[in-house]
Scaffold this motif. Structure first.
Motif, PDB file in Angstrom:
ATOM      1  N   PHE A  62       0.860  -1.188   0.000  1.00 13.58           N
ATOM      2  CA  PHE A  62       0.000   0.000   0.000  1.00 13.58           C
ATOM      3  C   PHE A  62       0.895   1.236   0.000  1.00 13.58           C
ATOM      4  N   THR A  63       1.039   1.826  -1.159  1.00 10.82           N
ATOM      5  CA  THR A  63       1.928   2.989  -1.291  1.00 10.82           C
ATOM      6  C   THR A  63       1.175   4.308  -1.366  1.00 10.82           C
ATOM      7  N   LEU A 101      -0.993   5.984   0.587  1.00 10.89           N
ATOM      8  CA  LEU A 101      -1.629   6.339   1.847  1.00 10.89           C
ATOM      9  C   LEU A 101      -1.403   7.817   2.155  1.00 10.89           C
ATOM     10  N   TYR A 150      -7.560   1.959  -2.254  1.00 10.53           N
ATOM     11  CA  TYR A 150      -6.765   3.187  -2.357  1.00 10.53           C
ATOM     12  C   TYR A 150      -7.671   4.417  -2.364  1.00 10.53           C
ATOM     13  N   PHE A 153      -8.870   5.028   1.208  1.00 18.28           N
ATOM     14  CA  PHE A 153      -7.835   5.641   2.035  1.00 18.28           C
ATOM     15  C   PHE A 153      -7.704   7.141   1.741  1.00 18.28           C
ATOM     16  N   ILE A 194      -6.700   1.518   8.560  1.00 20.75           N
ATOM     17  CA  ILE A 194      -5.581   0.577   8.653  1.00 20.75           C
ATOM     18  C   ILE A 194      -5.762  -0.356   9.849  1.00 20.75           C
ATOM     19  N   THR A 202       1.847  -1.569   4.721  1.00 26.41           N
ATOM     20  CA  THR A 202       1.835  -0.104   4.724  1.00 26.41           C
ATOM     21  C   THR A 202       3.238   0.475   4.774  1.00 26.41           C
ATOM     22  N   ASP A 227       4.717   1.420   7.375  1.00 25.49           N
ATOM     23  CA  ASP A 227       4.742   2.460   8.412  1.00 25.49           C
ATOM     24  C   ASP A 227       4.769   1.794   9.777  1.00 25.49           C
TER      25      ASP A 227
END
Length: 661
Positions: free
Chosen positions: A225-226, A228, A307, A310, A377, A402, A404
């Motif tokens: 998932f890029t 965000l 996407y 988000f 998330i 993610t 992150d």
């Protein structure tokens, strides 16, 4: 001979196991890449685009004159293709796949039919490409596991290691699909293997890492998932209370998803009962198409739609509609006979419902509650944790996908609470419930575990001196001729013995005994060069009785009214074709006038390399104890080298040139 020795080394050594795991990781990596491009290819053939959501398309670029009617037509056409494919070649490829892998590991020694990988790849890619609202992760787990199982069976890996290899295949598939090697490890160990051991974890890690390295070469190394929003974080300690509340709701949503899935499956079974199963996906595709026509965002896997969620492009009520619609669309796709996973739909449901919760929190508490995407998330991990009850896999998947790691604490809290609530309310998971409905409970301890922990070598009657199977590349032969016909009496039966390996699990050895071991089977070493001992049913029972203190009975859930899949599908043959070269088992029944009557087995003058292995006395089978005193009517089994007894089997000796030497 060299190939046999190499296979024996692979079976016996830890380094050999790692070598096979390397092959599994490479195969799973390329399998995941090929499967993804296969999905893209079928989606492009159907729509003119690689994925739904690109450029906001609605309908087919190839057939624009169909308009929105495309959504009704294309699932029917796809069902006409993958329905017969599944029904004819591999019925276990239907559905979400992971339960079939779990049962193969838990009760079938890790055996999966080789054709499953090909059929699953084609059927799932077709199903997703024509609009099936399912995920690609369940199929790649089954594909990678089938590849691993096929490789392990080719090497004739013992069951305890074959099960680990299947977990390696599942881990490699997940790792390559999501660019998430840690998630792959946890998925393979927590969900597939369902046990933690140092050797198993190291092996699964190796396969997962290699699969991810290969996937990065072709698919890139960015997190899954890029797209965000920036600066997703909790800004106040009190926001953890909102996360905990979301986790409780997510747990209920995850359980609702599981119940809807099987309720719709049952409904489809009742409606379709008695009709040709190969046509079921095509006819059911009409209903699926109407649902896609109403909500096109439910087409296919749905990552581009996530996407958009988000990014905040959907309103509150549409987010709720997407969450509910995905549950129904996924359940309907599987219920009509489609092929695909439930992992991605769980993430979809969690993301949209979590985003809806975040929007509400933002309206009520303002900016202090944090961005709604944070709750999306957390919702992803919490819903999957509730549905699958796999907290480690859920945590790793969200963090790795993610990229992150600052989200670790809120995600960890959400997953922990959701898992606790789910376990308190429901017993089965979205995967194990399918098995419970067939009458199989892999969660509960069973006597099978005792069989898996012991090997044939642990239970066998060990020979004082092992026998060589071959000598100078030729079958072993007796030294000189010794007519022992008068010693025991006439031959009752002559047969070619099967054999088991010393490091085979007792579960595997017992299956061979049932098939071939009338009075037992020889146990050979991993190089198939020496006979170590003899194994009987009595040996197995004695070893298990010693090992097993108590065993809980298996829960028997209600059998489904109509099971689409062949109940025998996916059950690989257990015939390992390990015939013991150079030896035969000769049975003799002692007559009243036999010279052996009244004498002990140890007192008899046995020819060189002739070993008594079992005695049937008063209908009781026992080991050939040297102190056993023989009586008329006893049936004694003897392991003898080829050539057989001179004068007993003339026709056979005529076909064996070494028999007269």
């Amino acid at each position: 001979m060299a190939a046999g020795r190499f296979a024996g080394w692979l079976r016996a050594s830890r380094f050999g196991m790692f070598c096979v795991a390397i092959g599994v990781g490479v195969g799973a990596g390329f399998g995941a890449i090929g499967f993804r491009y296969l999905i893209y290819g079928f989606t492009w053939l159907a729509t003119g685009h690689n994925e739904f959501g690109q450029d906001g398309w609605v309908g087919s670029a190839h057939l624009p004159w169909l308009g929105i009617g495309f959504f009704v037509l294309i699932p029917v056409v796809g069902g006409l293709l993958y329905g017969p494919l599944i029904y004819r070649f591999a019925r276990e490829a239907r559905g979400h796949g992971v339960p079939e892998v779990m049962i193969a590991v838990a009760e079938n020694g890790g055996r999966i039919r080789p054709q499953v990988s090909v059929v699953k790849a084609l059927a799932s890619a077709l199903c997703i490409g024509v609009g099936g609202s399912v995920g690609r992760e369940g199929p790649i787990v089954q594909i990678g596991s089938a590849l691993a199982s096929s490789l392990g069976q080719w090497v004739r890996m013992p069951e305890n290691r074959l099960r680990v290899l299947v977990a390696c295949g599942a881990a490699g598939g997940i790792s390559a699909t999501f660019n998430a090697p840690i998630t792959g490890v946890f998925f393979g160990v927590e969900l597939i293997l369902r046990e933690f051991s140092v050797e198993a974890i190291f092996t699964v890690m190796l396969s997962s890492m290699l699969a991810d390295v290969i996937a990065r070469v072709f698919l890139g190394s960015a997190p899954f998932f890029t797209q965000l929003p920036a600066d997703i974080a909790l800004h106040h300690i009190a926001d953890y209370l909102l996360v905990a509340l979301l986790a409780v709701l997510a747990a209920l949503i995850g359980l609702l998803f599981k119940n809807v899935l099987y309720a719709i499956e049952d409904l489809c079974d009742r409606v379709w009962g008695g009709r040709p199963e190969w046509a079921r996906p095509a006819v059911g595709g009409v209903v699926l198409g109407l649902l896609l026509l109403a909500v096109p965002q439910l087409y296919g896997v749905g990552y581009p739609v996530m996407y958009q969620a988000f990014a905040g492009h959907y309103g509150l009520w549409f987010l709720v509609l997407l969450a509910a619609g995905k549950m129904i669309a996924t359940s309907l796709t599987i219920g009509i006979g489609g092929s695909g996973g439930v992992f991605a739909p769980s993430l979809f449901v969690g993301a949209t419902s979590g985003m809806a919760f975040g929007v509400i929190s933002d309206h009520v508490f303002g900016p202090v509650a944090g961005q709604p995407a944070l709750y999306a998330i957390v919702g992803m991990g919490a819903v999957f944790a509730s549905a699958a009850r796999a907290p480690l896999t859920s945590l790793a998947s969200v963090v790795e996908m993610t990229g992150d790691f600052t989200l670790t604490l809120p995600v960890m809290l959400g997953i922990a609470v959701a898992s606790l609530v789910s376990r308190a309310i429901s017993y089965g998971t979205i995967y194990t419930t399918k098995l419970l409905r067939r009458g199989t409970d892999i969660e509960r301890a069973t006597p099978t575990h005792a069989f898996e922990d012991l090997t044939a070598a642990d239970a066998m009657h060990r020979f004082a001196v092992p026998l060589d199977i071959v000598s100078n590349g030729k079958p072993a032969a007796a030294n000189g001729h010794h007519d022992w016909t008068g010693l025991l009496g006439p031959v009752t039966r002559v047969r070619e013995p099967q054999a088991v390996f010393g490091n085979d699990s007792l579960a595997q050895a017992l299956r061979q005994l049932v098939r071939y071991g009338r009075d037992g089977l020889p146990v050979i070493d991993t190089d198939a060069r020496r006979v170590q001992g003899w194994l009987t049913n009595q040996n197995v029972l004695r070893a298990v009785a010693t090992q097993l203190a108590d065993a809980e009975p298996k829960i028997s859930a209600g059998q489904r009214a109509a099971e689409w899949a062949d109940p025998n599908a996916g059950q690989a043959e257990h015939d390992l074709n390990t015939e013991l070269d150079g030896y035969r088992i000769v049975e003799r029944t002692l007559a009243e006038d036999s010279a052996a009557v009244g004498r002990t087995i140890g007192e008899l003058d046995w020819p060189d390399r002739y070993l008594p292995v079992s005695v049937l006395h008063d209908r009781r089978l026992s080991e050939a104890d040297p102190a056993h005193r023989l009586a008329a009517g006893d049936r004694i089994s003897v392991l003898v080298p080829i050539p057989d007894e001179p004068g007993d089997v003339d026709a056979d000796r005529a076909t064996r040139p070494w028999a007269s030497r």
